[in-house]
Design a protein around this motif. Sequence first.
Motif, PDB file in Angstrom:
ATOM      1  N   SER A   7       0.743  -1.074  -0.025  1.00 16.55           N
ATOM      2  CA  SER A   7      -0.041  -0.011  -0.147  1.00 16.55           C
ATOM      3  C   SER A   7       0.979   0.981   0.067  1.00 16.55           C
ATOM      4  O   SER A   7       1.976   1.373   0.699  1.00 16.55           O
ATOM      5  N   PRO A   8       0.587   2.119  -0.763  1.00 13.53           N
ATOM      6  CA  PRO A   8       1.588   3.356  -0.790  1.00 13.53           C
ATOM      7  C   PRO A   8       1.471   4.444   0.089  1.00 13.53           C
ATOM      8  O   PRO A   8       0.168   4.577   0.795  1.00 13.53           O
ATOM      9  N   GLU A   9       2.178   5.060   0.476  1.00 16.63           N
ATOM     10  CA  GLU A   9       2.136   6.296   1.428  1.00 16.63           C
ATOM     11  C   GLU A   9       2.966   7.320   0.706  1.00 16.63           C
ATOM     12  O   GLU A   9       4.362   7.712   0.872  1.00 16.63           O
ATOM     13  N   PRO A  10       2.096   8.214  -0.297  1.00 15.48           N
ATOM     14  CA  PRO A  10       2.794   8.993  -1.341  1.00 15.48           C
ATOM     15  C   PRO A  10       3.363  10.412  -0.626  1.00 15.48           C
ATOM     16  O   PRO A  10       4.351  10.893  -1.190  1.00 15.48           O
ATOM     17  N   ARG A  11       2.859  10.755   0.589  1.00 15.66           N
ATOM     18  CA  ARG A  11       3.402  11.801   1.098  1.00 15.66           C
ATOM     19  C   ARG A  11       4.722  11.792   1.561  1.00 15.66           C
ATOM     20  O   ARG A  11       5.756  12.382   1.756  1.00 15.66           O
ATOM     21  N   LYS A  12       5.076  10.396   2.239  1.00 14.15           N
ATOM     22  CA  LYS A  12       6.335  10.131   2.832  1.00 14.15           C
ATOM     23  C   LYS A  12       7.285   9.334   1.776  1.00 14.15           C
ATOM     24  O   LYS A  12       8.247   9.282   1.968  1.00 14.15           O
TER      25      LYS A  12
END
Length: 221
Positions: free
Chosen positions: A207-212
């Motif tokens: 699952s992506p964590e785009p802000r980090k």
Amino acid sequence: MEDAIASVRESLTWAVEEMPSDADLAEGWSNPDTRTHVFVSPRQPAHRLDVLAELAHAALCEKMPRLFSSTKVWGVSLHGHAVARKHILRAAGNWFVSAAVRALCPETFDAALTEAVQAAAARMNTPRPFALDRYALGQDELERLADARILAGARHYLGHNPATTPDPTTDALARAYTATPPETPTMPGFLAVANGLCAALGRRPFSPEPRKGYWMVSDAG
């Protein structure tokens, strides 16, 4: 080929660093935080198609969100597990890189793909057990990921199926590739390919964590 290499190289807007190496193959890394590319020159003259692929990957990294080039994986407990996860991300990205390379040099690409199909045909057509090493990148997993992209490429680009009795794991991986058309890369498409590969192998999804700028795995399983 040389015109394509020069064209893609000139299109790059981030800083480029060249590094000599004892590696056998051309390699490259892109950092969206520093807006830099690093290309490793192998000890022997690299196959020009491999050089073009590394440049095409760099060009995609400049256009796609930062997660496309990220190999930061959280939620894993062992280094070997993280290495396996990083390889899956790179394998997913290479599905889109191949489309970019073929758009530039279709005849050379198709000839190389045909040769790769012939070399991998016996493995692709031999059903055999697959045992996943959940905490490391096994050679069997690495080989099947590579064979599956060849099989997927033959189906997608050459319009034929070279595996009449495909190994089930290799076939499932190939279907994970071809489920997403690679000609127009998007982050949802990239994630779909990566998680399709995970599902075929029995690994937990990303699952992506785009802000980090990192990818999360729910646990070390």
